[in-house]
Design an enzyme around this catalytic site. Structure first.
Site, short mmCIF file in Angstrom:
data_model
loop_
_atom_site.label_atom_id
_atom_site.label_comp_id
_atom_site.label_asym_id
_atom_site.label_seq_id
_atom_site.Cartn_x
_atom_site.Cartn_y
_atom_site.Cartn_z
N GLY A 1 0.81 -1.21 0.00
CA GLY A 1 0.00 0.00 0.00
C GLY A 1 0.84 1.26 0.00
N HIS A 2 1.99 1.21 -0.68
CA HIS A 2 2.95 2.32 -0.62
C HIS A 2 2.45 3.58 -1.31
CE1 HIS A 2 3.82 0.96 -4.70
NE2 HIS A 2 4.49 2.08 -4.90
N ARG A 3 1.41 3.47 -2.12
CA ARG A 3 0.88 4.65 -2.80
C ARG A 3 -0.26 5.31 -2.01
NH1 ARG A 3 0.55 3.32 -9.34
NH2 ARG A 3 2.78 3.66 -9.77
N GLY A 4 -0.73 4.66 -0.99
CA GLY A 4 -1.79 5.23 -0.17
C GLY A 4 -1.26 6.29 0.78
N SER B 1 -7.26 0.36 12.63
CA SER B 1 -8.04 1.59 12.69
C SER B 1 -8.73 1.69 14.04
CB SER B 1 -9.09 1.61 11.58
OG SER B 1 -10.05 2.62 11.79
N SER B 2 -8.96 2.90 14.49
CA SER B 2 -9.65 3.10 15.76
C SER B 2 -11.11 2.70 15.69
CB SER B 2 -9.55 4.57 16.20
OG SER B 2 -10.13 5.42 15.23
N CYS B 3 -11.64 2.44 14.48
CA CYS B 3 -13.05 2.03 14.37
C CYS B 3 -13.26 0.61 14.88
CB CYS B 3 -13.54 2.15 12.94
SG CYS B 3 -12.87 0.92 11.82
N TYR C 1 -15.86 -2.61 7.78
CA TYR C 1 -14.43 -2.30 7.79
C TYR C 1 -13.83 -2.67 9.14
CZ TYR C 1 -10.18 0.57 7.35
OH TYR C 1 -8.88 1.01 7.30
N LYS D 1 -10.72 -5.30 10.16
CA LYS D 1 -9.52 -4.89 10.90
C LYS D 1 -9.35 -5.68 12.19
CE LYS D 1 -7.77 -1.85 8.13
NZ LYS D 1 -6.45 -2.11 7.53
N PRO E 1 -4.46 3.50 14.42
CA PRO E 1 -4.44 4.96 14.36
C PRO E 1 -5.83 5.57 14.45
CG PRO E 1 -4.18 4.04 12.18
CD PRO E 1 -4.18 2.88 13.13
N ASN F 1 -8.24 9.07 13.40
CA ASN F 1 -8.52 9.66 12.09
C ASN F 1 -7.27 10.36 11.55
OD1 ASN F 1 -11.60 9.32 12.04
ND2 ASN F 1 -11.25 10.34 14.00
N HIS G 1 -13.13 10.89 3.92
CA HIS G 1 -13.40 11.02 5.35
C HIS G 1 -13.75 12.47 5.68
CE1 HIS G 1 -11.11 7.13 5.49
NE2 HIS G 1 -12.08 6.87 6.33
N TRP H 1 -23.36 17.31 7.32
CA TRP H 1 -24.08 16.15 7.84
C TRP H 1 -24.04 16.12 9.37
CZ3 TRP H 1 -23.99 10.68 5.38
CH2 TRP H 1 -24.56 10.73 4.10
N ARG I 1 -14.10 14.05 17.71
CA ARG I 1 -13.14 13.23 16.97
C ARG I 1 -11.71 13.72 17.24
NH1 ARG I 1 -16.91 10.58 16.76
NH2 ARG I 1 -17.99 9.64 14.98
#
Length: 336
Positions: free
Chosen positions: A21-24, A118-120, A147, A151, A174, A176, A190, A213, A220
């Protein structure tokens, strides 16, 4: 300096380090941090060169490349709308990517692996600030449960391989993220990049008001992606869960995943105000309470990570100025 920091680093400059995922956003930041700290022997591969959802292809690639260290930052990501619209995609694609990379790393004898979660993963109504022990202690937030389940599975696979086979896999959760490489898509981004784009467009169109919204009341936490990257490299270098002085759960058992955050949070309404100021939008901000808020609060306890000697260095105000400047100057146009 902690005891672990005084020991020989757990990764070496000569190590072949594969960043999936080096491009993310996260993966590219981790590559920058690794290079900056002298780890130049990086292995990267594009999606067209290797489909991480293809188990046979991933297994073959690992057999030929034999990386010493693996960083799994590849994932299908998106905001509330994207998660609600494509639940099967978020679950299936992330499970395939994780299972293929983690299993192949273990079978091909990689020495260390870092899985980025992810913290989710935490319950919707977790005790605040959220400690690592909150995992699986309650129901998930419905707007991103697909998601989150993927994770959680990744964390548990890393734990299972460590327990059964002694595979040195660690995970970071991590909060957000924002920063260079972010996604500003009008539907799939996001909250922070979405607000930047909407306020900038409202300013350009001379709009007197803008509707966001939800109620604006959820709180957060935000972390610059370069801070996350430094935390990842720090943990690869210094964090060995098998050491006696490594972070422990309240029951005394070693932790194999840690939170990464800034240590502070704010309401979405406060965030919107900061973005409006940074963009230069002076109109009225209205709130559509018929739209979902998501989790009421998501504030991570990062005391275990700071115990290892890491601290964030980029404030939200400074980081926000940087990303707004990059967006409004057209530097991120290709990611719209």
């Amino acid at each position: 300096m902690t005891v672990m920091e005084s020991l020989r680093p757990l990764i070496q400059p000569s190590d072949r380090i594969f960043v999936a995922g080096h491009r993310g956003m996260a993966g590219s930041a981790i590559c920058r941090s690794l290079l900056r700290q002298g780890y130049g022997n990086l292995l990267t591969v594009t999606r067209s060169e290797l489909d991480l959802t293809d188990s046979a292809a991933v297994g073959s690639w690992f057999s030929h490349q034999r990386p010493d260290v693996v960083v799994l930052a590849a994932a299908k990501v998106g905001g509330i709308l994207a998660n609600a619209t494509y639940p099967a995609d978020f679950l299936l694609e992330n499970l395939k990517i994780q299972n293929n990379v983690i299993e192949s790393a273990w079978r091909c004898s990689a020495r260390r692996l870092l899985f980025l979660g992810s913290s989710c993963i935490y319950p919707k109504f977790a005790t605040q600030p959220i400690r690592e022990e909150e995992l699986l202690q309650g129901g998930l937030e419905p707007t991103n449960e697909w998601y989150a389940i993927a994770k959680i599975t990744g964390i548990k696979l890393c734990e299972a391989l460590r327990q059964q086979h002694g595979f040195d896999a660690i995970s970071l959760m991590p909060t957000n993220l924002y920063g260079p490489g972010d996604n500003y898509h009008p539907q799939n981004s996001h909250v922070l990049p979405a607000l930047i784009r909407r306020f900038h467009e409202a300013k350009m169109r001379g709009m007197s008001s803008l509707t966001c919204w939800g109620s604006g009341t959820p709180r957060r936490e935000f972390l610059h992606v370069d801070d996350l990257a430094d935390a990842a490299v720090h943990c690869l270098r210094c964090w060995d869960p098998s050491q006696a002085d490594s972070p422990r759960r309240t029951d005394g058992q070693p932790l194999t995943f840690l939170n990464v955050g800034s240590g502070t949070d704010l309401t979405i309404a406060e965030l919107a105000g900061l973005v409006a100021d940074a963009v230069g939008y002076g109109g009225e901000i209205q709130w559509d309470t018929s739209k979902p808020d998501g989790t009421p609060r998501k504030w991570l306890d990062v005391s275990r990570l700071t115990q290892l000697g890491w601290q964030p260095r980029i404030s939200l105000q400074d980081g926000l100025r940087q990303v707004v400047q990059a967006f409004t100057s057209g530097e991120v146009e290709q990611r719209l």
